[in-house]
Design an enzyme around this catalytic site. Structure first.
Site, PDB file in Angstrom:
ATOM      1  NE  ARG A   1      -3.083   8.935   0.402  1.00  0.00           N
ATOM      2  CZ  ARG A   1      -2.382   7.808   0.571  1.00  0.00           C
ATOM      3  NH1 ARG A   1      -2.794   6.656   0.060  1.00  0.00           N
ATOM      4  NH2 ARG A   1      -1.267   7.828   1.261  1.00  0.00           N
TER       5      ARG A   1
ATOM      6  CG  HIS B   1       3.505   6.702  -0.793  1.00  0.00           C
ATOM      7  ND1 HIS B   1       2.130   6.620  -0.814  1.00  0.00           N
ATOM      8  CD2 HIS B   1       3.936   5.425  -0.985  1.00  0.00           C
ATOM      9  CE1 HIS B   1       1.747   5.368  -1.024  1.00  0.00           C
ATOM     10  NE2 HIS B   1       2.832   4.609  -1.136  1.00  0.00           N
TER      11      HIS B   1
ATOM     12  CD  GLU C   1       0.795   1.442   3.460  1.00  0.00           C
ATOM     13  OE1 GLU C   1       1.807   0.761   3.234  1.00  0.00           O
ATOM     14  OE2 GLU C   1      -0.298   1.229   2.911  1.00  0.00           O
TER      15      GLU C   1
ATOM     16  CG  ASN D   1      -3.312   3.180   3.296  1.00  0.00           C
ATOM     17  OD1 ASN D   1      -4.172   4.049   3.155  1.00  0.00           O
ATOM     18  ND2 ASN D   1      -2.056   3.349   2.924  1.00  0.00           N
TER      19      ASN D   1
ATOM     20  CE1 TYR E   1      -4.223  -2.306  -1.146  1.00  0.00           C
ATOM     21  CE2 TYR E   1      -3.305  -1.348   0.852  1.00  0.00           C
ATOM     22  CZ  TYR E   1      -3.585  -1.260  -0.496  1.00  0.00           C
ATOM     23  OH  TYR E   1      -3.254  -0.144  -1.204  1.00  0.00           O
TER      24      TYR E   1
ATOM     25  CD  GLU F   1      -2.242   3.039  -0.165  1.00  0.00           C
ATOM     26  OE1 GLU F   1      -1.982   1.818  -0.179  1.00  0.00           O
ATOM     27  OE2 GLU F   1      -1.380   3.929  -0.068  1.00  0.00           O
TER      28      GLU F   1
HETATM   29  O1  IFM Z   1       1.477  -0.160  -3.539  1.00  0.00           O
HETATM   30  C1  IFM Z   1       1.348  -0.099  -2.149  1.00  0.00           C
HETATM   31  C2  IFM Z   1       1.317   1.350  -1.699  1.00  0.00           C
HETATM   32  O2  IFM Z   1       2.444   2.043  -2.110  1.00  0.00           O
HETATM   33  C3  IFM Z   1       1.233   1.419  -0.199  1.00  0.00           C
HETATM   34  N1  IFM Z   1       0.158   0.620   0.313  1.00  0.00           N
HETATM   35  C4  IFM Z   1       0.043  -0.738  -0.171  1.00  0.00           C
HETATM   36  C5  IFM Z   1       0.082  -0.756  -1.681  1.00  0.00           C
HETATM   37  C6  IFM Z   1      -0.042  -2.195  -2.186  1.00  0.00           C
HETATM   38  O3  IFM Z   1       0.998  -2.992  -1.717  1.00  0.00           O
END
Ligand code: IFM
Length: 435
Positions: A75, A119, A164, A290, A292, A341
């Site tokens: 990606r 992006h 995002e 995405n 985290y 992500e």
């Molecule tokens: O590095 C970023 C990415 O560009 C977008 N999503 C979160 C990642 C980590 O902060």
């Protein structure tokens, strides 16, 4: 062993500004991130994207490395300023040539190209015309989309319009920590709407020009939990959840924008014109997710972490990936999901020469993949997973200080060295299972 479905797609992700470098090469125009990096104090370590990982010049070697790890998909994003460098709107064929070579080299190695059109590296000439706050940007995005998809077409397996959009609108226009560094919530509301409108307008164009490709969008989610059952904390949690987790997905699934306040301000929706919500709700083939971390919300301040944290200070909450996917599947709209992500910055201090023995990152991936597998078992149609990130890279306002890579990049020599996590991920891919 936790086995994954036979056709599960294992990949890794990057983005253009974070790895390419070569910001002056082959007719590329200025981006808002070039301008932002030149603003004193904007980037914590004072760095910029001029060299980054120099992927622009090293993409062949990088793709060979991807192949050696067994990646099935890659990606990446396309830098809009390479394709439409200035306000004349003229298409820079050299920019398209680069991405076509990238895609052809991926295909030659049996790696499926997963492209994201936006992006965050907006051409500066568009920001000079008020950026995402100006509705005319939708037409500019359409023009850019036609150029890219017209050239790359079905060679690309999957197109995501945006990455995002919450971060683009919120950090770029409300909170100012990202380019273009603006700080108006009304601008952020307008930017959010025009991002979504650009997305919805581009979807049928991609379908027309690349009929076999999958089409979707990539959204980030940070599940919000109240710090207490105090009504003020509950209200703040609702506001946060609406603005950060529902603002994009709900218009896309046809529910319109969440009601109520965000940051204690109610949006009058004056930018929303007849037909916009129908355009935004264009049916998609997939939602890219995405994930985290989670957040704990308190009306009057920050809440100290109660779970282990990554080098970003983000709490490690693996079950969140399962809970989130289950919630998103509840919209009963998306035929498939990809984790586009997931990953962590870690201090990467356990060095043996260039080799990083990042067992903390291995644990993060293992725990998240195990929870993801449980969501698949529970019936959520998750088709693939992209680790963030393939390389250590430019982490926006943090510069190069935060390392998310499976592969270490020495920023002096630009040498790439797979970390323990990359070798572990290679074995996961080979086994199609997490042990
Ligand atoms: O590095 C970023 C990415 O560009 C977008 N999503 C979160 C990642 C980590 O902060």
């Amino acid at each position: 062993m936790t086995n994954f479905p036979t056709e599960f797609l294992w990949g890794a992700a990057t983005s253009s500004f974070q790895i390419e470098g070569a910001t002056g090469a082959d007719g590329r125009g200025e981006s808002i991130w070039d301008r932002f990096c030149a603003t004193p104090g904007a980037i914590h370590d004072g760095t910029d994207g001029q060299i980054a990982c120099d992927h622009y010049h090293r993409f062949e070697e990088d793709i060979a490395l991807m192949a050696s790890l067994g990646l099935k998909a890659y990606r990446f994003s396309i830098a809009w300023p390479r394709i439409v460098p200035d306000a004349s709107g003229a298409i820079n064929e050299a920019g398209l040539d680069f991405y076509e070579k990238l895609v052809d080299t991926l295909l030659a190695h049996g790696i499926a190209p997963y492209a994201t059109l936006y992006h965050w590296d907006l051409p500066q000439w568009l920001e000079d015309q008020d950026g995402w706050v100006n509705r005319d940007i939708v037409e500019a995005f359409t023009h850019y989309t036609r150029a890219v998809v017209g050239r790359l077409g079905d060679k690309v397996a999957s197109y995501a319009t945006l990455n995002e959009p919450f971060v683009s609108a919120d950090h770029g226009y409300r909170e100012g920590e990202h380019a273009p560094g603006r700080t108006s919530i009304q601008d952020a509301f307008a930017a959010a709407h025009h991002l979504l409108l650009a997305h919805g307008t581009a979807v049928p164009i991609i379908r027309e020009l690349a009929p076999s490709a999958q089409v979707g969008v990539v959204l980030n989610f940070t599940p919000a939990f109240p710090a207490s059952d105090d009504p003020a904390d509950l209200d703040w949690t609702d506001q946060t959840d609406a603005w950060e987790n529902r603002w994009y997905v709900e218009p896309i699934v046809g529910l319109g924008y969440p009601e109520g306040a965000t940051h204690n301000v109610v949006w009058a929706q004056s930018e929303v014109l007849d037909g916009d919500l129908e355009t935004i709700a264009a049916p998609l083939d997939f939602l890219g997710v995405n994930y985290y971390s989670r957040q704990v919300c308190k009306a009057d301040g920050e809440v100290p972490a109660t779970l282990p944290v990554t080098d970003m200070g983000w709490e490690i909450y693996p079950q969140g990936i399962r809970e989130l996917l289950t919630r998103l599947h509840g919209y009963d709209t998306f035929p498939s999901f990809y984790i586009t992500e997931n990953g962590c910055a870690m201090p990467d201090i356990d060095l043996d020469g260039e080799f990083v023995n990042d067992q903390d990152r291995v644990s993060y991936f293992r725990e998240h993949l195990t929870e993801l597998n449980a969501a698949i078992t529970n019936g959520v149609p998750i088709r693939g997973y992209f680790a963030w990130s393939l390389f250590d890279n430019f982490e926006w306002a943090h510069g190069y200080a935060k390392r998310f890579g499976l592969v270490r990049v020495n920023y002096e020599t630009l040498e790439r060295t797979p970390k323990a996590s990359a070798l572990w991920y290679r074995d996961v891919i080979a086994a199609n299972a997490v042990s």
